[in-house]
Design an enzyme around this catalytic site. Structure first.
Site, PDB file in Angstrom:
ATOM      1  N   PHE A  19       0.830  -1.214   0.000  1.00 47.00           N
ATOM      2  CA  PHE A  19       0.000   0.000   0.000  1.00 47.00           C
ATOM      3  C   PHE A  19       0.860   1.257   0.000  1.00 47.00           C
ATOM      4  CE2 PHE A  19      -2.073  -3.324   2.644  1.00 47.00           C
ATOM      5  CZ  PHE A  19      -2.950  -3.770   1.688  1.00 47.00           C
ATOM      6  N   GLY A  71       0.099  -9.219  -3.067  1.00 50.33           N
ATOM      7  CA  GLY A  71      -1.233  -9.651  -2.666  1.00 50.33           C
ATOM      8  C   GLY A  71      -2.273  -9.328  -3.714  1.00 50.33           C
ATOM      9  N   GLY A  85       0.976  -1.980 -12.047  1.00 50.40           N
ATOM     10  CA  GLY A  85       1.606  -3.299 -12.128  1.00 50.40           C
ATOM     11  C   GLY A  85       1.040  -4.170 -13.225  1.00 50.40           C
ATOM     12  N   THR A  88      -9.459 -11.600  -9.054  1.00 52.27           N
ATOM     13  CA  THR A  88      -8.443 -10.765  -8.399  1.00 52.27           C
ATOM     14  C   THR A  88      -8.766  -9.284  -8.595  1.00 52.27           C
ATOM     15  OG1 THR A  88      -6.993 -10.922 -10.332  1.00 52.27           O
ATOM     16  CG2 THR A  88      -6.630 -12.507  -8.567  1.00 52.27           C
ATOM     17  N   GLY A 148      -6.039  -1.123  -8.706  1.00 50.82           N
ATOM     18  CA  GLY A 148      -5.705  -1.305  -7.296  1.00 50.82           C
ATOM     19  C   GLY A 148      -6.052  -0.118  -6.423  1.00 50.82           C
ATOM     20  N   GLU A 149      -6.086   1.064  -7.015  1.00 48.60           N
ATOM     21  CA  GLU A 149      -6.352   2.259  -6.227  1.00 48.60           C
ATOM     22  C   GLU A 149      -7.688   2.905  -6.581  1.00 48.60           C
ATOM     23  OE1 GLU A 149      -2.653   3.714  -7.673  1.00 48.60           O
ATOM     24  OE2 GLU A 149      -1.801   3.880  -5.671  1.00 48.60           O
TER      25      GLU A 149
END
Lengths: 751, 327
Positions: A264, A490, A532, A641, A711-712
């Site tokens: 994070f 993760g 990523g 995911t 992710g964000e």
């Protein structure tokens, strides 16, 4: 940011710079039908069985244990360390410090130079000044605590309060965004606007609170090469930070970070334990394992900056925005260039001819501030999306309608097209799924002791492509091996890289092996900034594309006419096992790097958050009843995911809105609540039913796999939707986050 | 964690014999002690492990009360049928505390002896009169959001963190102990805790080496309604900002029995006769509830960040009393 590495790997390198759109993707023409599928994580069984080896879990021969010693003053100088106090503890081997070399603070993500070094002068409470090394962790920790009590510090006057030094705020150097942006005449436009809003919001320092503690095991080989088993998000640049800190060439540093227990942002750069362990290992001639205690992670890694944000909006009578001003203040250690890019999304989410976005930093003697999940958007959108709700209230307009009327046709500042943008579709779909039409007026939905309310917010997070490389090999048995120093923190990297490979090379996913987190492999993008999947996924794509050509050559056909499926190659009326074509094996390296597309289009992921809260009329306790997010982030590589990423972000949003706050002691800057009992991340009981829906999308401007960051995205705007729901529930607008119950009490009806 | 010696006792008598020096500490579940030892807030020289003593039974007495072994885990106590039916406030308080894993380990006796969660108590580098007498109180000029507004002294404003003990006070529990000399003692929970005064490091009336063997509950109050209401910063795994344990009966339209204890407000699970005196004999009414709250806070003092606890507790008390007396 990350510099492109020299060409790496096999002879066959397939490099792509994103100067042009990439309309065709092999992921759309693959026959394996595995991309996008909600496959279980391929590393999942290892993790649940405890067989995924995290940094601190490597068991090296003859290892010694190091425990950092933090300063007990907020500003000052080490006068006398009294090392003998720790050395007297049975099992303690030595007390090691190197005042010039030890890190004052962690590094920022992507930097290739050492973070600030030097620990004789102390710049924040808890700054590590030495490491006690013992034969056991317990002995080292005992020695470290005793030593900490005994060190003589000279205490200097420090600056610990943002409010007290606001007048000395400085304009920082440019970061991911420029500190200032001006367009048109905001003051004039506000003066002429039919409706205006002027509100100031504040957000506190936060800690990433990753499950895995920061840890490094340092070992040196006979040739003077350092290997660090560590917890890192970006090994490629982290090794350069380490090399620079230790005066080594980067080839002399290897980082191994195969599994990372959450980052994070807190593990983007190297942390103080790494250099301390390396120096100690060198001094003692044996490996040293240094694991930071939870309290030290709070004291001396990295925080999200506290912010103060003044938001002014001007709109015409129909709600069309004519002026936006977002003036922000953050804090950081003296001499650090990073500033919280609080206004990042303000640049492009809403239109308005007249714009003012500014960032100022107050230098404070508190631990480093840096990137934490969605730097900029996470806190900036708490303010701007609350402000949109307040503006809708003022106009008397539904907040979704206000956003619909302020959907820009192109980037309002750069005047370039959005690569893709589905804010309105996300709002519409979410409204339907969530039952937005059942929303009542302010404080009109009371059920016993609980007020219920609904809130909405836009989600937006800039998309970033980073240079990334990967090598893919097909071995003699027709199995594929992916190698890159990219990490899986993760997020699901292992799984999506295997899916991309399996799709393009036509392989069952079981015969694809992914090796991550070792800097001996080609340099990947690392995990950060939601880049990523898009970046490292594209490098794997390019390597596989090159392999397809090699296979086609062996088959004697054009690659475009060839189908690869289930380990067979089909073309020209032939179906041949892949293994028969590859001989001893073949490999290729893929390299992606950003190009003109990021300037010619504005790229971001978008979505919409919907929240129902219940607020207790007696106590002000807030419970999130349900959350629903609709997101568009280009191609979804693995629906499972991806969904987890979004849910995780939304849970972060609950924390930001309701519970998470680092409290700095006003007398010394010390983090007062420095464990997970007192720094409140949402517990299971705080997390309600969360629904995530994806809108179909491909972004041909982003990269060859057409995927963007997720992710964000889930955190960006989520907390504001909660704040807006609280306002709808009880009619109280709290502009100081987190919205703890004490801030609501005065606005509740008498009991 | 510092080195320590370890002895395992098989009987209570052996345990008090083994507790033979200053710096000797009993350990049962260890859910609080081990954390404090790792941080060196507690540095015992010797641990006497009492976890295997035969004190894990809950027994009904002839007088209708319950005798609870000191080693009964919090989760077992919360789930005991007799506790759920007759002492509901206790079951509810237990389940409001900690997490499932912790409740499985934490013991009844140990829960009574939890140390404060004051931020500064946990940090060796910060002055703290409770941890190191005479060094000062960092909380007063520092961050004190979770700390006490009742019963504080100029030396300490720490709160007692237990939920269970708050219910025990509302239930008039008795703590049964075994002293080093072999004598047994029965201590009312109302006399068990000490105010901080100028010795905040001494939290109970237990003598050195004295072992809690049981907790006794008197026969339940007939016809009483039980409520445990805990207000906290997140929905689980957080200490109380305010909690109220209430056991109340209403007869012929008037409050006949009222036992009210409070968590999160004071250095001990708090109970104040004046609060109950304002209620007993009164018809349930907002006026009576308000008078009870006035009595509770007549000497309350906030320290800045925790000022909100006074209005919060007042509101919580009134709402709880309404729930306890609703027809």
């Amino acid at each position: 940011m990350l510099g492109l590495e020299k060409l790496f790997g096999g002879d066959d390198t397939n490099a792509l710079k994103m100067d042009e759109p990439h309309p065709e993707s092999l992921l759309d023409t693959g026959a394996q039908d595995v991309i996008g599928k909600p496959l279980d994580r391929i590393d999942g069984p290892l993790k649940v069985a405890g067989r995924a080896t995290y940094a601190a879990e490597y068991d090296l021969d003859n290892v010694a244990y190091g425990f950092l010693v933090g300063s007990t003053v907020g500003k000052g100088k080490v006068v006398d360390l009294h090392a003998e106090i720790a050395k007297a503890v049975p099992g303690v081997i030595d007390v090691i410090t190197d005042y010039k070399t030890f890190l004052r603070n962690p590094g920022q993500g992507g930097e290739t130079k050492s973070p600030t070094q030097g620990v004789e002068s102390v710049d924040y409470w808890g700054e590590p000044v030495a490491i006690v090394v013992g034969e056991s962790y317990e002995a080292a920790r005992d020695g470290a605590y005793r030593l900490q009590q005994a060190i003589d510090f000279e205490t200097k006057e420090g600056r610990y309060n943002l409010d007290a030094y606001r007048d000395e705020a400085k304009t920082p150097p440019p970061g991911v965004i420029p500190p200032d942006y001006k367009q048109g005449d905001v003051e004039k436009a506000l003066a002429e606007a039919a409706v205006t809003l002027d509100a100031t919001y504040d957000t506190p320092s936060q800690n990433s609170a990753a499950m895995e503690l920061h840890a490094s095991i340092a070992s040196w080989d006979e040739d003077g090469r350092l290997t660090i088993h560590g917890a890192y998000q970006m090994p490629s640049s982290d090794r350069q930070q380490l090399a620079d800190a230790l005066g080594l060439s980067k080839d002399k540093v290897r980082i191994i970070a195969r599994y990372v227990g959450g980052g994070f942002g807190s593990k983007l750069g190297i942390a103080p334990e790494s250099v301390a362990a390396a120096v100690a290992a060198k001094t003692l001639g044996r490996p040293v394992k240094a694991v930071m205690a939870r309290q030290q992670v709070f004291d001396a890694t990295v925080r999200r900056s506290d912010t103060e944000q003044r938001v002014r909006l001007g709109a015409d009578a129909d709600g069309r925005i004519t002026a936006i001003a977002h003036e922000t203040l953050g804090s950081n250690l003296p001499g650090e260039g990073f500033f919280e890019p609080t206004g990042a999304s303000t640049h492009f989410v809403y239109p308005g001819e007249n714009r003012l976005i500014t960032h100022r930093v107050v230098e404070l003697d508190r631990l480093l501030s840096g990137s934490m999940r969605a730097p900029g958007e996470a806190v900036g959108m708490l303010a701007t999306e609350s402000a949109m709700d307040e503006l809708a209230d003022k106009i008397g307009m539904d907040p979704i309608e206000l956003r619909r009327r302020n959907e820009p046709e192109q980037d309002p500042q750069k005047q370039v097209p959005f690569s893709t943008r589905q804010v309105v579709p996300a709002l519409d779909k979410g409204a339907e799924l969530f039952g937005w039409d059942k929303r009542k007026g302010v404080a009109e939905d009371r059920r016993g002791e609980w007020f219920h309310g609904l809130g909405v917010a836009t989600a937006a997070r800039s998309n970033v492509l980073q240079p990334s490389a990967a090598k893919v090999t097909i071995d003699g048995q027709g199995r594929a091996i992916v190698e890159t120093d990219m990490t899986d923190i993760g997020t699901g990297t292992y799984t999506i890289l295997a899916q991309i490979t399996a799709e393009i090379l036509g392989l069952p996913i079981e015969v694809v092996t992914v090796h991550l987190g070792d800097t001996d492999a080609p340099p990947g993008a690392g995990s950060g900034g939601s880049w990523g999947a898009g970046s490292s996924g594209s490098s794997v794509y390019l390597a596989c594309e090159a392999l397809r050509k090699q296979v086609a050559d062996k088959m004697g056909v054009a690659a475009e006419t060839m189908t690869m499926k289930d380990g067979r190659v089909i073309a020209d009326n032939r179906s041949v096992p892949l293994a028969e074509l590859v001989g001893d094996g073949m490999s290729a390296t893929g390299e992606i790097k950003p190009g003109k597309q990021e300037k010619e289009t504005t790229q971001a992921s978008y979505g919409a958050h919907f929240v129902e809260v219940a607020v207790n009329a007696v106590t002000g306790e807030v419970r999130v009843v349900r959350m629903l997010g609709v997101f568009a982030g280009g191609r979804i590589l693995n629906e499972k995911t991806a969904r987890s990423q979004c849910i995780g972000g939304m849970v972060f949003g609950i924390g930001g809105a309701l519970t998470e706050e680092i409290v700095h002691d006003p007398r010394n800057g010390r983090v007062a609540n420095r464990d997970l009992a007192e720094y409140h991340v949402p517990a299971n009981a705080d997390v309600p039913q969360i629904e995530v829906h994806f809108l179909p999308e491909r972004d041909v401007h982003a990269n060859p796999i057409h995927a963007k960051g997720l992710g964000e995205l889930g955190i960006s705007g989520a907390g504001a939707a909660i704040a807006n729901a609280i306002h709808n529930a009880v009619g109280v607008r709290v502009r100081s986050f987190p919205i703890t119950l004490d801030k609501l009490l005065d606005g509740l009806p008498p009991v | 964690m510092r080195s320590f010696t370890y002895a395992r006792a098989d009987t209570a008598e052996q345990a008090v014999r083994d507790n033979d020096a200053d710096g000797c500490v009993f350990i049962a579940g260890g859910t609080n002690l081990l954390d404090l030892m790792k941080l060196q807030v507690e540095t015992p020289e010797k641990l006497v492990d009492i976890s295997r003593l035969p004190l894990a039974e809950i027994e009904e007495r002839e007088d209708g009360g319950l005798t609870i072994g000191a080693l009964v885990p919090n989760s077992d106590l919360a789930a005991d049928r007799r506790v759920i039916e007759k002492y509901e406030v206790l079951s509810r308080a237990l389940l409001a505390g900690a997490s499932g894993q912790l409740r499985n380990k934490a013991s009844t006796g140990g829960n009574l002896l939890q140390r404060t969660r004051c931020y500064y108590f946990y940090d060796l580098a910060s002055p703290c009169n409770k941890r190191e007498p005479g060094t000062g109180c960092s909380a007063m000029g520092g961050f004190n959001r979770v700390l006490a507004v009742l019963g504080t002294s100029e030396h300490c404003i720490a709160t007692h963190p237990s939920d269970m003990a708050v219910a025990m006070r509302a239930l008039d529990a008795t703590v049964v102990t075994l002293k080093k000399d072999g004598d047994k003692r029965r201590i009312s929970i109302h006399d068990f805790y000490r105010l901080p005064g100028d010795t905040p490091h001494i939290e109970t009336v237990l003598e050195p080496g004295e072992l809690i063997t049981h907790v006794e509950l008197p026969a339940p109050v007939e016809g009483a309604r039980h409520v445990y209401r805990k207000v906290r910063d997140r929905a689980s795994y957080a200490f109380a900002l305010v909690s109220v344990a209430g056991v109340v009966t209403v007869e012929d339209g008037r409050i006949a029995h009222a036992a009210l204890a409070f968590g999160g407000l004071g250095p001990m699970p708090w109970r104040d006769d004046a609060v109950e005196a304002a209620l007993v004999g009164q018809a349930p009414s907002d006026a009576a509830f308000g008078a009870a709250a006035d009595a509770l806070f007549r000497d309350a003092q906030g320290y800045g960040h925790n000022d909100f606890k006074i209005p919060l507790a007042r509101r919580t008390l009134i709402a709880t009393l309404r729930e306890l007396t609703a027809e």
